[in-house]
Design an enzyme around this catalytic site. Structure first.
Site, PDB file in Angstrom:
ATOM      1  N   LYS A  81       0.835  -1.212   0.000  1.00 29.49           N
ATOM      2  CA  LYS A  81       0.000   0.000   0.000  1.00 29.49           C
ATOM      3  C   LYS A  81       0.869   1.261   0.000  1.00 29.49           C
ATOM      4  O   LYS A  81       0.688   2.142  -0.837  1.00 29.49           O
ATOM      5  CB  LYS A  81      -0.918   0.026   1.239  1.00 29.49           C
ATOM      6  CG  LYS A  81      -1.854  -1.163   1.348  1.00 29.49           C
ATOM      7  CD  LYS A  81      -2.745  -1.072   2.572  1.00 29.49           C
ATOM      8  CE  LYS A  81      -2.021  -1.182   3.907  1.00 29.49           C
ATOM      9  NZ  LYS A  81      -1.340  -2.472   4.152  1.00 29.49           N
ATOM     10  N   ARG A 113      -9.572   0.647   9.118  1.00 26.97           N
ATOM     11  CA  ARG A 113      -9.074  -0.696   9.401  1.00 26.97           C
ATOM     12  C   ARG A 113     -10.076  -1.514  10.203  1.00 26.97           C
ATOM     13  O   ARG A 113      -9.801  -2.665  10.536  1.00 26.97           O
ATOM     14  CB  ARG A 113      -7.787  -0.597  10.211  1.00 26.97           C
ATOM     15  CG  ARG A 113      -6.527  -0.868   9.416  1.00 26.97           C
ATOM     16  CD  ARG A 113      -5.339  -0.661  10.343  1.00 26.97           C
ATOM     17  NE  ARG A 113      -4.172  -1.365   9.901  1.00 26.97           N
ATOM     18  CZ  ARG A 113      -3.194  -0.807   9.180  1.00 26.97           C
ATOM     19  NH1 ARG A 113      -3.273   0.440   8.801  1.00 26.97           N
ATOM     20  NH2 ARG A 113      -2.148  -1.514   8.856  1.00 26.97           N
ATOM     21  N   ARG A 160      11.449  -5.515   5.034  1.00 23.50           N
ATOM     22  CA  ARG A 160      11.137  -4.079   4.932  1.00 23.50           C
ATOM     23  C   ARG A 160      12.080  -3.252   5.814  1.00 23.50           C
ATOM     24  O   ARG A 160      12.342  -3.583   6.953  1.00 23.50           O
ATOM     25  CB  ARG A 160       9.687  -3.816   5.350  1.00 23.50           C
ATOM     26  CG  ARG A 160       9.380  -2.316   5.459  1.00 23.50           C
ATOM     27  CD  ARG A 160       7.913  -1.989   5.367  1.00 23.50           C
ATOM     28  NE  ARG A 160       7.091  -2.686   6.337  1.00 23.50           N
ATOM     29  CZ  ARG A 160       5.755  -2.673   6.299  1.00 23.50           C
ATOM     30  NH1 ARG A 160       5.121  -2.021   5.338  1.00 23.50           N
ATOM     31  NH2 ARG A 160       5.067  -3.331   7.207  1.00 23.50           N
ATOM     32  N   ARG A 190      -0.486  -9.139  13.731  1.00 18.84           N
ATOM     33  CA  ARG A 190      -1.065  -8.192  12.771  1.00 18.84           C
ATOM     34  C   ARG A 190      -1.875  -8.905  11.704  1.00 18.84           C
ATOM     35  O   ARG A 190      -2.908  -8.407  11.266  1.00 18.84           O
ATOM     36  CB  ARG A 190       0.049  -7.368  12.124  1.00 18.84           C
ATOM     37  CG  ARG A 190       0.652  -6.375  13.100  1.00 18.84           C
ATOM     38  CD  ARG A 190       1.949  -5.839  12.600  1.00 18.84           C
ATOM     39  NE  ARG A 190       1.764  -4.917  11.504  1.00 18.84           N
ATOM     40  CZ  ARG A 190       2.742  -4.520  10.705  1.00 18.84           C
ATOM     41  NH1 ARG A 190       3.964  -4.980  10.882  1.00 18.84           N
ATOM     42  NH2 ARG A 190       2.507  -3.677   9.737  1.00 18.84           N
TER      43      ARG A 190
HETATM   44  P1  ADP Z   1       1.175  -1.654   7.430  1.00 19.66           P
HETATM   45  O1  ADP Z   1       0.999  -0.952   6.135  1.00 19.66           O
HETATM   46  O2  ADP Z   1       2.415  -2.449   7.515  1.00 19.66           O
HETATM   47  O3  ADP Z   1      -0.018  -2.406   7.871  1.00 19.66           O
HETATM   48  P2  ADP Z   1       0.795   0.899   8.778  1.00 19.66           P
HETATM   49  O4  ADP Z   1       1.940   1.816   8.719  1.00 19.66           O
HETATM   50  O5  ADP Z   1      -0.378   1.190   7.935  1.00 19.66           O
HETATM   51  O6  ADP Z   1       1.372  -0.558   8.557  1.00 19.66           O
HETATM   52  O7  ADP Z   1       0.277   0.796  10.287  1.00 19.66           O
HETATM   53  C1  ADP Z   1       1.158   0.453  11.330  1.00 19.66           C
HETATM   54  C2  ADP Z   1       0.374   0.238  12.617  1.00 19.66           C
HETATM   55  O8  ADP Z   1      -0.251   1.471  13.020  1.00 19.66           O
HETATM   56  C3  ADP Z   1      -0.768  -0.760  12.549  1.00 19.66           C
HETATM   57  O9  ADP Z   1      -0.325  -2.103  12.704  1.00 19.66           O
HETATM   58  C4  ADP Z   1      -1.631  -0.295  13.728  1.00 19.66           C
HETATM   59  O10 ADP Z   1      -1.060  -0.693  14.965  1.00 19.66           O
HETATM   60  C5  ADP Z   1      -1.509   1.214  13.625  1.00 19.66           C
HETATM   61  N1  ADP Z   1      -2.564   1.739  12.736  1.00 19.66           N
HETATM   62  C6  ADP Z   1      -2.399   2.275  11.498  1.00 19.66           C
HETATM   63  N2  ADP Z   1      -3.580   2.625  10.957  1.00 19.66           N
HETATM   64  C7  ADP Z   1      -4.532   2.283  11.879  1.00 19.66           C
HETATM   65  C8  ADP Z   1      -5.946   2.350  11.907  1.00 19.66           C
HETATM   66  N3  ADP Z   1      -6.641   2.828  10.865  1.00 19.66           N
HETATM   67  N4  ADP Z   1      -6.582   1.900  13.030  1.00 19.66           N
HETATM   68  C9  ADP Z   1      -5.902   1.422  14.080  1.00 19.66           C
HETATM   69  N5  ADP Z   1      -4.574   1.308  14.112  1.00 19.66           N
HETATM   70  C10 ADP Z   1      -3.882   1.733  13.024  1.00 19.66           C
HETATM   71  P1  ADP Z   2       2.177  -1.856   3.188  1.00 18.30           P
HETATM   72  O1  ADP Z   2       2.142  -0.346   3.199  1.00 18.30           O
HETATM   73  O2  ADP Z   2       0.974  -2.447   2.521  1.00 18.30           O
HETATM   74  O3  ADP Z   2       2.407  -2.454   4.536  1.00 18.30           O
HETATM   75  P2  ADP Z   2       4.765  -1.559   1.805  1.00 18.30           P
HETATM   76  O4  ADP Z   2       4.488  -0.701   0.629  1.00 18.30           O
HETATM   77  O5  ADP Z   2       5.470  -0.964   2.958  1.00 18.30           O
HETATM   78  O6  ADP Z   2       3.407  -2.297   2.276  1.00 18.30           O
HETATM   79  O7  ADP Z   2       5.573  -2.831   1.274  1.00 18.30           O
HETATM   80  C1  ADP Z   2       6.042  -3.845   2.172  1.00 18.30           C
HETATM   81  C2  ADP Z   2       7.429  -4.294   1.734  1.00 18.30           C
HETATM   82  O8  ADP Z   2       7.351  -5.011   0.516  1.00 18.30           O
HETATM   83  C3  ADP Z   2       8.409  -3.131   1.490  1.00 18.30           C
HETATM   84  O9  ADP Z   2       9.685  -3.519   1.932  1.00 18.30           O
HETATM   85  C4  ADP Z   2       8.362  -2.942  -0.035  1.00 18.30           C
HETATM   86  O10 ADP Z   2       9.599  -2.452  -0.528  1.00 18.30           O
HETATM   87  C5  ADP Z   2       8.070  -4.355  -0.530  1.00 18.30           C
HETATM   88  N1  ADP Z   2       7.204  -4.384  -1.717  1.00 18.30           N
HETATM   89  C6  ADP Z   2       6.056  -3.670  -1.904  1.00 18.30           C
HETATM   90  N2  ADP Z   2       5.503  -3.935  -3.106  1.00 18.30           N
HETATM   91  C7  ADP Z   2       6.313  -4.865  -3.697  1.00 18.30           C
HETATM   92  C8  ADP Z   2       6.290  -5.551  -4.968  1.00 18.30           C
HETATM   93  N3  ADP Z   2       5.301  -5.356  -5.858  1.00 18.30           N
HETATM   94  N4  ADP Z   2       7.288  -6.424  -5.220  1.00 18.30           N
HETATM   95  C9  ADP Z   2       8.279  -6.643  -4.322  1.00 18.30           C
HETATM   96  N5  ADP Z   2       8.373  -6.031  -3.125  1.00 18.30           N
HETATM   97  C10 ADP Z   2       7.391  -5.157  -2.800  1.00 18.30           C
END
Ligand code: ADP
Ligand code: ADP
Ligand code: ZN
Length: 216
Positions: free
Chosen positions: A13, A88, A127, A171
């Site tokens: 994302k 979420r 990551r 998670r």
């Molecule tokens: P990822 O993309 O890896 O899921 P985020 O950066 O979006 O991680 O979120 C990291 C953490 O921040 C989540 O695991 C949660 O603990 C908190 N968080 C983010 N967005 C929300 C939300 N909309 N509601 C509740 N907690 C949130």
């Molecule tokens: P999210 O916000 O959904 O948690 P991220 O964008 O942070 O996800 O991506 C999670 C990890 O996977 C990062 O280390 C990113 O560089 C890698 N990643 C994301 N998209 C791809 C893809 N299409 N192919 C390979 N690696 C990816």
């Protein structure tokens, strides 16, 4: 235009959001980033939120809805936005609907990035994030030019506390039980599109742009 990016942790994302906000000139609303930034600034909100985040738990709906409300109503131009990682829970989705109603607006597209659990785990363990600018890397799939150093700003790269294996499992469980039901919430509105996230960064991006174009 209002785009919502959904998908499990590690789906890509944040990576896709970076390009989409440039392409469509969108305000980026990432609740996860907002919490991390608040924590780095030493604010009570961020410190409080990090107690939940580090173990992979969700921050409360009330706190989360409030930071989004502030961002949407008090922070300048939010006509065109990209929501990333919010809502979420179904309660948050309802709160968002309420906010959009007040703005006389609605979602243009709900983009659901679909990836298998195996891919998620691989992405999350590798990551790395820049502690200064927040740019995301991957040790294998998107390595920085110099190990441990951000290409963009020279900042130090770190592994998020919640990307350690103990938190990741939690998670994923929370995603299944609390976040996935939102997909049903949006079904039937004609805005939901599933995107195969198990492709290259470019291919995922291309599919999202195509889907958003069809819905706009
Ligand atoms: P990822 O993309 O890896 O899921 P985020 O950066 O979006 O991680 O979120 C990291 C953490 O921040 C989540 O695991 C949660 O603990 C908190 N968080 C983010 N967005 C929300 C939300 N909309 N509601 C509740 N907690 C949130
Ligand atoms: P999210 O916000 O959904 O948690 P991220 O964008 O942070 O996800 O991506 C999670 C990890 O996977 C990062 O280390 C990113 O560089 C890698 N990643 C994301 N998209 C791809 C893809 N299409 N192919 C390979 N690696 C990816
Ligand atoms: Zn950086």
């Amino acid at each position: 235009m209002k785009i919502l990016l959904m998908g499990p942790p590690g789906a890509g994302k944040g990576s896709q959001a970076q390009r989409l906000i440039d392409e469509y000139d969108l305000a980026h609303i990432s609740t996860g980033e907002m919490f991390r930034e608040s924590y780095q600034r030493g604010e009570t909100l961020g410190i409080e939120a990090m107690r939940y985040i580090k173990n992979g738990n969700l921050v409360s709906d009330d706190i989360t809805n409030e930071i989004v409300r502030k961002r949407l109503f008090e922070d300048g131009d939010t006509k065109n936005v990209l929501l990333d990682g919010y809502p979420r829970t179904v309660k948050q989705a309802q709160a968002l609907d309420h906010m959009l109603d007040k703005m006389n607006s609605k979602l243009t597209a709900v983009v659901n990035i679909v990836v298998d659990e195996e891919v998620i785990l691989e992405r999350m363990v590798g990551r790395r994030v820049c502690k200064d600018c927040g740019q995301t890397y991957h040790t294998t799939f998107k390595p920085p030019k110099v190990e441990g150093v951000c290409d963009i700003c020279g900042g130090e790269l770190y592994q998020r506390q919640d990307d350690k294996p103990e938190s990741v499992r939690n998670r994923l469980n929370i995603y299944e039980s609390k976040t996935k039901p939102i997909i049903d919430y949006y079904k039937g509105r004609g805005v939901l599109v599933n995107i195969n996230g198990m492709q290259s960064f470019e291919a995922v991006y291309r599919d999202i742009v195509k889907a958003v174009g069809e819905l706009s």
